[in-house]
Design a protein around this motif. Structure first.
Motif, PDB file in Angstrom:
ATOM      1  N   THR A 111      33.455  37.289  34.676  1.00 41.63           N
ATOM      2  CA  THR A 111      32.609  36.103  34.496  1.00 41.63           C
ATOM      3  C   THR A 111      33.051  35.369  33.234  1.00 41.63           C
ATOM      4  N   PRO A 112      32.773  34.068  33.161  1.00 45.71           N
ATOM      5  CA  PRO A 112      33.082  33.325  31.939  1.00 45.71           C
ATOM      6  C   PRO A 112      32.423  33.974  30.720  1.00 45.71           C
TER       7      PRO A 112
ATOM      8  N   ILE B 190      35.501  40.015  40.044  1.00 43.32           N
ATOM      9  CA  ILE B 190      35.899  38.773  39.380  1.00 43.32           C
ATOM     10  C   ILE B 190      35.225  38.717  38.016  1.00 43.32           C
TER      11      ILE B 190
ATOM     12  N   ARG C  12      40.696  29.758  35.830  1.00 45.13           N
ATOM     13  CA  ARG C  12      39.515  28.892  35.988  1.00 45.13           C
ATOM     14  C   ARG C  12      38.361  29.450  35.167  1.00 45.13           C
ATOM     15  N   ILE C  13      38.224  30.775  35.211  1.00 42.43           N
ATOM     16  CA  ILE C  13      37.152  31.452  34.484  1.00 42.43           C
ATOM     17  C   ILE C  13      37.424  31.344  32.984  1.00 42.43           C
TER      18      ILE C  13
ATOM     19  N   MET D 182      40.129  34.461  46.263  1.00 42.82           N
ATOM     20  CA  MET D 182      39.199  33.415  45.845  1.00 42.82           C
ATOM     21  C   MET D 182      39.764  32.031  46.172  1.00 42.82           C
TER      22      MET D 182
ATOM     23  N   PRO E  20      39.185  39.354  46.048  1.00 44.55           N
ATOM     24  CA  PRO E  20      40.284  38.751  45.281  1.00 44.55           C
ATOM     25  C   PRO E  20      40.793  39.634  44.144  1.00 44.55           C
TER      26      PRO E  20
ATOM     27  N   SER F 192      36.522  27.921  31.568  1.00 48.63           N
ATOM     28  CA  SER F 192      35.080  27.767  31.293  1.00 48.63           C
ATOM     29  C   SER F 192      34.734  28.436  29.971  1.00 48.63           C
TER      30      SER F 192
ATOM     31  N   GLU G 231      32.521  24.566  22.221  1.00 51.30           N
ATOM     32  CA  GLU G 231      31.180  24.045  21.928  1.00 51.30           C
ATOM     33  C   GLU G 231      30.533  24.834  20.792  1.00 51.30           C
TER      34      GLU G 231
ATOM     35  N   MET H 217      38.077  29.591  49.065  1.00 48.47           N
ATOM     36  CA  MET H 217      37.187  28.541  48.571  1.00 48.47           C
ATOM     37  C   MET H 217      37.585  27.171  49.118  1.00 48.47           C
ATOM     38  N   MET H 218      36.598  26.297  49.226  1.00 47.00           N
ATOM     39  CA  MET H 218      36.878  24.911  49.585  1.00 47.00           C
ATOM     40  C   MET H 218      36.720  24.041  48.359  1.00 47.00           C
ATOM     41  N   GLU H 219      37.643  23.085  48.235  1.00 45.44           N
ATOM     42  CA  GLU H 219      37.554  22.072  47.190  1.00 45.44           C
ATOM     43  C   GLU H 219      38.036  20.762  47.796  1.00 45.44           C
ATOM     44  N   PRO H 220      37.705  19.656  47.144  1.00 44.75           N
ATOM     45  CA  PRO H 220      38.249  18.382  47.628  1.00 44.75           C
ATOM     46  C   PRO H 220      39.769  18.377  47.450  1.00 44.75           C
TER      47      PRO H 220
END
Lengths: 178, 353
Positions: free
Chosen positions: B338-339, B336, B260-261, B172, B117, B264, B271, B176-179
């Motif tokens: 990372t967060p 890719i 998306r990364i 990516m 990707p 996160s 936090e 990828m599979m998602e609902p």
């Protein structure tokens, strides 16, 4: 189960790595979780190593690529060697001890040695070591309800291979009994 | 509510196109896009549509030109090197004011590059999908569900403005599979296309589809009119998601997979007490500069994150216009980020560490 679970399934192409991940993912769907499933793709899938990231969570999934898994399911030695140090402290490893003749040296994680390939062969379900490991993982981590796993198996096994449903359910039970 | 199923981004996209009334697909296989074509090859014959694997990407895009000229809802899909091959045809589509949906499931480049990707075709998608003065609509989904939802919008806007539209995906999101909840097949009729070359039936003057204009003044006028249309689109159709930006001091801008990364990383930063937020462009052209400008007052730092050496960051800088510092973090070549890497950048900008 904690609010999110990041799992890496890894092994040879043909061991059902992607399928095991899919069964886990669908079970999450039936439990109403957020989830993602991401396969490795490319030339390495033909006979080489293959892996698949599955994330289950109560919240939206960020990166679907699992770099530091909570759980590693290892079905061959190269995969174990490659990812053993990436597992988060307090995480766990489920490995097929009939293929991997090695002990994990880390003491900050839980390691489950399951002779999955041998168990599958002895029980007449050769080729379902992947699902035996998934069954053991279900027992130890309760990442899904039993009902969702059964529904998932029925969903994931293609209609043309409907006879495999019972074998897969048997594999789950064998894993859970370990 | 319709049933949630798990589907790969590539397959869900194909199914959504069918639901949106697309019945003509012309393509050529390339990783990591092949599932789009494979899915179409199974489905199209069953619903009276056309699936055709052309002899090349160039042939496929020109078949798209033909089908679109005849007023059909048509699409093609490819991955980065294949889109370069299609770029001549995309320019011709734009020059003939033809709508069509083009999918780019990006992989690492340049050249054959790699198959993992990437987001290194941003410039190509938003600046130059071919030669000449033109734009195409560019949509950047970040989930499988959004991929599905944007397909019909891309077709509809393309028809409305008579221009090509692109969904800029990546390996990516495609793999990828998602609902996903698939859309019901649309029963609303597709828009009338009175300009199409689909037969006069003896009742109207001939329509001509053409991109050749020899007289400079005539061509200039036509381009002027197209750019008026582009201005209207920039005004009406910018889309972005703003996440925790209301009080954000560090505003991350990212689209597609890298958003998306980044999300996160933003969550973890919050936090840890860092006021971080995310602007996620959903349309890349038109670029959502209004959303960026709206976040500038509270921002102390703006960070653009991409899977490239920094391409969208140009548009971010144009929107910010020097008002605040803009920095960039990216990985490329199929790597890719990372967060944790993105979080490090956020912390550095926030003066934490």
């Amino acid at each position: 189960m904690s609010k999110s679970l990041n799992v890496l399934f890894a092994g040879f192409g043909g061991q059902g790595i992607l399928f095991a991940g899919k069964v886990m993912a669908y079970a999450g769907l039936f439990d109403g979780k957020e989830l993602s499933w991401l396969p490795s793709y490319g030339p390495e899938m033909r006979g080489g190593t293959c892996n698949c990231s599955v994330c289950l969570s109560d919240e939206a999934i960020g990166s679907p690529l699992v770099v530091n898994p909570d759980v590693l399911v290892a079905m061959n030695l190269p995969s174990l060697d490659k990812f053993v140090d990436a597992v988060v402290p307090g995480g766990s490893i489920f490995l097929d001890s009939s293929i991997i003749d090695k002990k994990v040296e880390r003491d900050d994680i839980s390691v489950y040695y399951v002779p999955a390939t041998k168990l599958a062969e002895e029980n007449g379900i050769k080729g379902l070591a992947n699902i035996v490991l998934l069954g053991k993982m279900l027992k130890e981590l309760e990442f899904a309800t039993g009902e969702s796993i059964e529904k998932s198996v029925r969903k994931c096994v293609p209609a043309k291979k409907a006879a495999m449903v019972d074998f897969n359910l048997k594999a789950i039970e064998i894993g859970r009994a370990q | 509510m319709a049933e949630k199923v798990l589907m790969k981004g590539n397959e869900a996209l194909a199914e959504a196109a069918i639901a949106a009334g697309c019945r003509h697909f012309f393509g050529y296989p390339i990783t990591p896009q092949t599932e789009v074509a494979a899915y179409m090859s199974k489905r199209m014959p069953k619903i009276g549509g056309t699936y055709l694997q052309a002899e090349s990407e160039v042939a496929a895009i020109n078949m798209v030109y033909g089908a679109s000229s005849a007023g059909m809802r048509v699409m093609t899909s490819s991955s980065s090197p294949g889109i370069s091959l299609k770029s001549e045809g995309i320019s011709y589509l734009a020059g003939a004011d033809l709508p069509a949906l083009i999918i780019n499931v990006q992989r690492g480049g340049p050249g054959l590059g790699g198959i993992q990707p990437s987001q290194s075709d941003y410039w190509q998608a938003t600046r130059a999908t071919g030669h000449g003065d033109f734009h195409i609509l560019v949509f950047a989904p970040s989930t499988v569900q959004e991929m599905v939802d944007l397909v019909s919008e891309a077709f509809d806007l393309g028809d409305q403005y008579r221009m090509p539209a692109m969904i800029l995906s990546d390996g990516m999101l495609g793999q990828m599979m998602e609902p996903v909840v698939l859309p019901e097949a649309s029963d609303k009729p597709l828009p009338e296309k009175p300009w199409a070359t689909n037969g006069t039936r003896g009742g109207r003057p001939h329509n001509i589809i053409n991109s050749l204009y020899i007289t400079p003044a005539e061509l200039e006028q036509l381009v002027f009119e197209r750019f008026k249309k582009y201005d209207e689109i920039k005004e009406k159709h910018q889309k972005a998601e703003c996440y925790l930006t209301d009080d954000a001091e560090i505003v991350v801008v990212a689209y597609g997979a890298s958003s998306r990364i980044a999300r996160s990383a933003v969550n973890t930063a919050r936090e840890q007490g860092i006021k971080a937020g995310l602007i996620r462009p959903i349309t890349l052209w038109p670029f959502p500069d209004k959303a960026i400008k709206a976040a500038v007052p509270t921002a102390k730092q703006i960070l653009c994150v991409e899977m490239s050496m920094g391409q969208m960051v140009d548009d971010v800088r144009l929107a910010v216009n020097g008002a605040k510092p803009v920095s960039f973090y990216g990985r490329t070549g199929g790597v890719i980020p990372t967060p944790a890497e993105v979080l490090d950048q956020i912390k550095k900008l926030g003066g934490v560490e």
